[in-house]
Write a protein that holds these residues in place. Structure first.
Motif, PDB file in Angstrom:
ATOM      1  N   LEU A 152       0.826  -1.208   0.000  1.00 41.32           N
ATOM      2  CA  LEU A 152       0.000   0.000   0.000  1.00 41.32           C
ATOM      3  C   LEU A 152       0.862   1.260   0.000  1.00 41.32           C
ATOM      4  CD1 LEU A 152      -2.827  -1.140   2.421  1.00 41.32           C
ATOM      5  CD2 LEU A 152      -2.999  -0.753  -0.027  1.00 41.32           C
ATOM      6  N   PHE A 153       1.908   1.283   0.822  1.00 35.97           N
ATOM      7  CA  PHE A 153       2.819   2.425   0.793  1.00 35.97           C
ATOM      8  C   PHE A 153       3.557   2.497  -0.538  1.00 35.97           C
ATOM      9  CE2 PHE A 153       2.839   2.700   5.578  1.00 35.97           C
ATOM     10  CZ  PHE A 153       2.378   4.003   5.630  1.00 35.97           C
ATOM     11  N   LEU A 154       3.938   1.345  -1.076  1.00 38.38           N
ATOM     12  CA  LEU A 154       4.604   1.322  -2.379  1.00 38.38           C
ATOM     13  C   LEU A 154       3.666   1.822  -3.478  1.00 38.38           C
ATOM     14  CD1 LEU A 154       7.092   0.586  -4.044  1.00 38.38           C
ATOM     15  CD2 LEU A 154       6.149  -1.719  -4.244  1.00 38.38           C
ATOM     16  N   GLY A 155       2.405   1.441  -3.415  1.00 34.49           N
ATOM     17  CA  GLY A 155       1.420   1.947  -4.377  1.00 34.49           C
ATOM     18  C   GLY A 155       1.236   3.447  -4.262  1.00 34.49           C
ATOM     19  N   GLY A 156       1.278   3.963  -3.026  1.00 38.58           N
ATOM     20  CA  GLY A 156       1.206   5.418  -2.836  1.00 38.58           C
ATOM     21  C   GLY A 156       2.399   6.121  -3.454  1.00 38.58           C
ATOM     22  N   LEU A 157       3.584   5.530  -3.299  1.00 36.26           N
ATOM     23  CA  LEU A 157       4.773   6.103  -3.914  1.00 36.26           C
ATOM     24  C   LEU A 157       4.674   6.094  -5.438  1.00 36.26           C
ATOM     25  CD1 LEU A 157       7.714   7.122  -3.951  1.00 36.26           C
ATOM     26  CD2 LEU A 157       8.419   4.726  -3.774  1.00 36.26           C
ATOM     27  N   LEU A 158       4.255   4.971  -5.992  1.00 42.94           N
ATOM     28  CA  LEU A 158       4.124   4.882  -7.446  1.00 42.94           C
ATOM     29  C   LEU A 158       3.054   5.831  -7.979  1.00 42.94           C
ATOM     30  CD1 LEU A 158       4.524   1.027  -7.941  1.00 42.94           C
ATOM     31  CD2 LEU A 158       6.218   2.827  -8.334  1.00 42.94           C
ATOM     32  N   SER A 159       1.978   6.014  -7.230  1.00 41.75           N
ATOM     33  CA  SER A 159       0.939   6.974  -7.635  1.00 41.75           C
ATOM     34  C   SER A 159       1.460   8.406  -7.589  1.00 41.75           C
ATOM     35  CB  SER A 159      -0.292   6.838  -6.743  1.00 41.75           C
ATOM     36  OG  SER A 159      -0.886   5.580  -6.903  1.00 41.75           O
ATOM     37  N   ASP A 160       2.273   8.707  -6.571  1.00 48.39           N
ATOM     38  CA  ASP A 160       2.879  10.042  -6.514  1.00 48.39           C
ATOM     39  C   ASP A 160       3.805  10.275  -7.701  1.00 48.39           C
ATOM     40  OD1 ASP A 160       1.648  10.963  -4.229  1.00 48.39           O
ATOM     41  OD2 ASP A 160       3.234  10.233  -2.895  1.00 48.39           O
TER      42      ASP A 160
END
Length: 142
Positions: free
Chosen positions: A27-35
């Motif tokens: 989930l944190f990795l997905g947030g980073l990729l979305s950013d």
């Protein structure tokens, strides 16, 4: 033969705690990729995706932090994986909270702080998960 307290540190992590730790990482990795996607495209929906992914990661991190606190209390905060896992989860929770506050701003206002904070919190939660999940050893669970 003298009794040793080493057996406290070889105890494997509980499967639910392992699931909470492992659930926060993507989930944190997905947030980073979305950013990063928002930074490249300026499509506002990527900022919304990142905010929701970080909010979900904070739920997993909060429950994992609570579980790690209880595990650290059980071994009386001595050196070992429960203490390090707790400290890293605490750092990830605080950084994730700051990151979610940054994502509460408007879409263009989150740049450039959001991808930097997301990268840092992703690394910290990855370290916490690696330390916590390293105690999962086949044959040693009691």
């Amino acid at each position: 033969m003298a009794a040793s307290d080493d057996r406290l540190f070889t105890r494997a992590i509980h499967p639910l705690h392992a699931a909470l730790l492992a659930g926060a990482v993507p989930l944190f990795l997905g947030g980073l990729l979305s950013d990063l996607a928002y930074g490249n495209s300026a499509e506002m929906q990527w900022s919304n995706f990142a905010a929701w992914l970080i909010a979900g990661a904070m739920v997993f991190t909060g429950f994992a932090l609570l579980w790690a606190f209880i595990a650290a209390i059980r071994v009386r905060f001595r050196a070992g994986w429960p203490l390090w896992c707790f400290l890293l989860l605490l750092a990830a929770f605080v950084l994730g909270l700051v990151d979610s506050f940054v994502h509460a701003r408007d879409a263009w206002g989150i740049m450039p702080a959001a991808p930097i904070l997301s990268a840092i919190v992703t690394l910290v939660i990855l370290l916490a998960a690696m330390i916590g999940l390293a105690s999962l050893r086949a044959g040693e669970a009691k």
